[in-house]
Write a protein that holds these residues in place. Structure first.
Motif, short mmCIF file in Angstrom:
data_model
loop_
_atom_site.label_atom_id
_atom_site.label_comp_id
_atom_site.label_asym_id
_atom_site.label_seq_id
_atom_site.Cartn_x
_atom_site.Cartn_y
_atom_site.Cartn_z
N ILE A 185 15.09 -33.55 36.51
CA ILE A 185 12.80 -34.19 35.21
C ILE A 185 13.46 -35.56 35.27
CG2 ILE A 185 12.10 -33.05 32.83
CD1 ILE A 185 13.42 -30.76 33.85
N LEU A 228 9.07 -30.92 29.34
CA LEU A 228 9.24 -29.82 30.79
C LEU A 228 10.78 -29.07 30.54
CD1 LEU A 228 8.20 -28.77 33.31
CD2 LEU A 228 9.38 -31.15 34.43
N SER A 229 11.92 -30.10 30.04
CA SER A 229 12.69 -29.97 29.78
C SER A 229 12.59 -28.13 28.69
CB SER A 229 13.41 -30.32 29.57
OG SER A 229 13.84 -31.25 28.12
N ASP A 251 9.73 -26.15 27.21
CA ASP A 251 8.86 -25.98 27.86
C ASP A 251 7.63 -26.14 29.05
OD1 ASP A 251 6.68 -23.39 26.76
OD2 ASP A 251 5.65 -24.10 27.04
N LEU A 252 7.77 -25.03 29.64
CA LEU A 252 6.15 -25.36 30.67
C LEU A 252 4.93 -25.87 30.62
CD1 LEU A 252 5.67 -25.48 34.14
CD2 LEU A 252 5.56 -22.94 34.21
N ARG A 253 4.75 -25.60 29.19
CA ARG A 253 2.89 -26.13 29.28
C ARG A 253 3.05 -26.40 28.77
NH1 ARG A 253 -1.20 -21.45 29.04
NH2 ARG A 253 -3.44 -22.84 27.78
N GLY A 296 5.50 -28.68 29.46
CA GLY A 296 5.46 -30.11 29.86
C GLY A 296 4.56 -30.48 31.09
N ILE A 297 3.59 -29.21 31.37
CA ILE A 297 2.71 -29.53 31.47
C ILE A 297 1.56 -30.95 31.22
CG2 ILE A 297 0.17 -29.14 32.81
CD1 ILE A 297 1.40 -26.11 33.57
N GLY A 307 1.61 -24.97 24.13
CA GLY A 307 2.71 -24.71 24.55
C GLY A 307 4.02 -24.73 23.09
N ARG A 329 5.24 -21.44 21.78
CA ARG A 329 6.44 -21.64 21.91
C ARG A 329 7.25 -21.30 20.26
NH1 ARG A 329 11.16 -24.02 20.42
NH2 ARG A 329 12.60 -24.04 22.25
#
Length: 234
Positions: free
Chosen positions: A108, A150-151, A153-155, A157-158, A203, A207
């Motif tokens: 990443i 991104l490492s 939380d995916l949302r 990270g976007i 996000g 989270r």
């Protein structure tokens, strides 16, 4: 109150659409006014949802950055405000275990470093002398936000990735690599920025809600088999 149906989040969506329309038709100064309303509306939502105060501070500095960038000869001040916002975001993600996760998934960080170096190299020859010392530092903050987000939380990270792309387009425009005055350029920058702060904010807040719901014994810095989602209730 339901987070999605919050008046703050609904108002953010409405203002975002209105701003993009005004931006597209170059309706000055109304496009600048709506732009500077975006981050404060998300601040209101974060506080309403009892989200992290550090996130609210980051959004306040995003608002200041938006304001300064609308004022002539304050581009550097705008960069500085956004830099502080990124420091706040990076600090939050590091506190949530981002460093440990990046150690487990170094690709990443490598991918973002390559992207940031390529962007700076592409811009370098066209940058004004006064910006050359600042752009690499700001690029490092952008990649750090994107990688740590991104490492974690995916949302989020976007959102971090979209922030990098949005500001990357600004850098290319400042360097003369793309047409800075083209309407499509401005629309692309703002659309990506709006999505970036939306995904980062929602996000992080959602989270944190999952973490709170897990109970006092849940450590958000330790990855589990159900990370980042909790097991479905039985």
């Amino acid at each position: 109150m339901n987070a999605v149906k919050s008046p703050w989040l609904i108002a953010f969506g409405v203002v975002a659409v209105v701003h993009l329309v005004l931006n597209g038709v170059e309706a000055t100064p109304w496009d600048s006014i709506t732009k500077c309303l975006l981050a404060p509306l998300l601040v209101g939502w974060v506080l309403e949802q009892r989200g992290p105060r550090l996130l609210a501070v980051a959004l306040v500095f995003c608002c200041l950055g938006d304001l300064f960038l609308e004022i002539e000869d304050m581009f550097t001040a705008g960069m500085a405000a956004f830099a502080v916002a990124h420091v706040c975001l990076i600090t939050f993600f590091v506190r949530r275990g981002a460093i440990e996760q990046l150690r487990r998934k170094p690709l990443i960080l490598v991918a973002y470093v390559v992207a940031a170096v390529a962007l700076v190299a592409w811009c370098w020859g066209g940058l004004e002398p006064g910006l050359k010392p600042l752009v690499p530092v700001y690029a490092a903050l952008l990649l750090a936000t994107a990688a740590t987000a991104l490492s974690t939380d995916l949302r989020a990270g976007i959102g971090g990735a979209l922030f990098l792309v949005s500001d990357g387009i600004i850098a290319l425009a400042e360097a003369g690599r793309i047409d800075q005055d083209a309407t499509v350029t401005g629309l692309a920058i703002m659309a990506l920025y709006i999505l970036a702060i939306f995904f980062l904010t929602t996000g992080i807040v959602w989270r944190e809600k999952r973490t709170v719901a897990a109970g006092a014994g849940f450590d958000p810095t330790v990855r589990t088999d159900c990370w980042p989602r909790l097991p479905a209730a039985r």
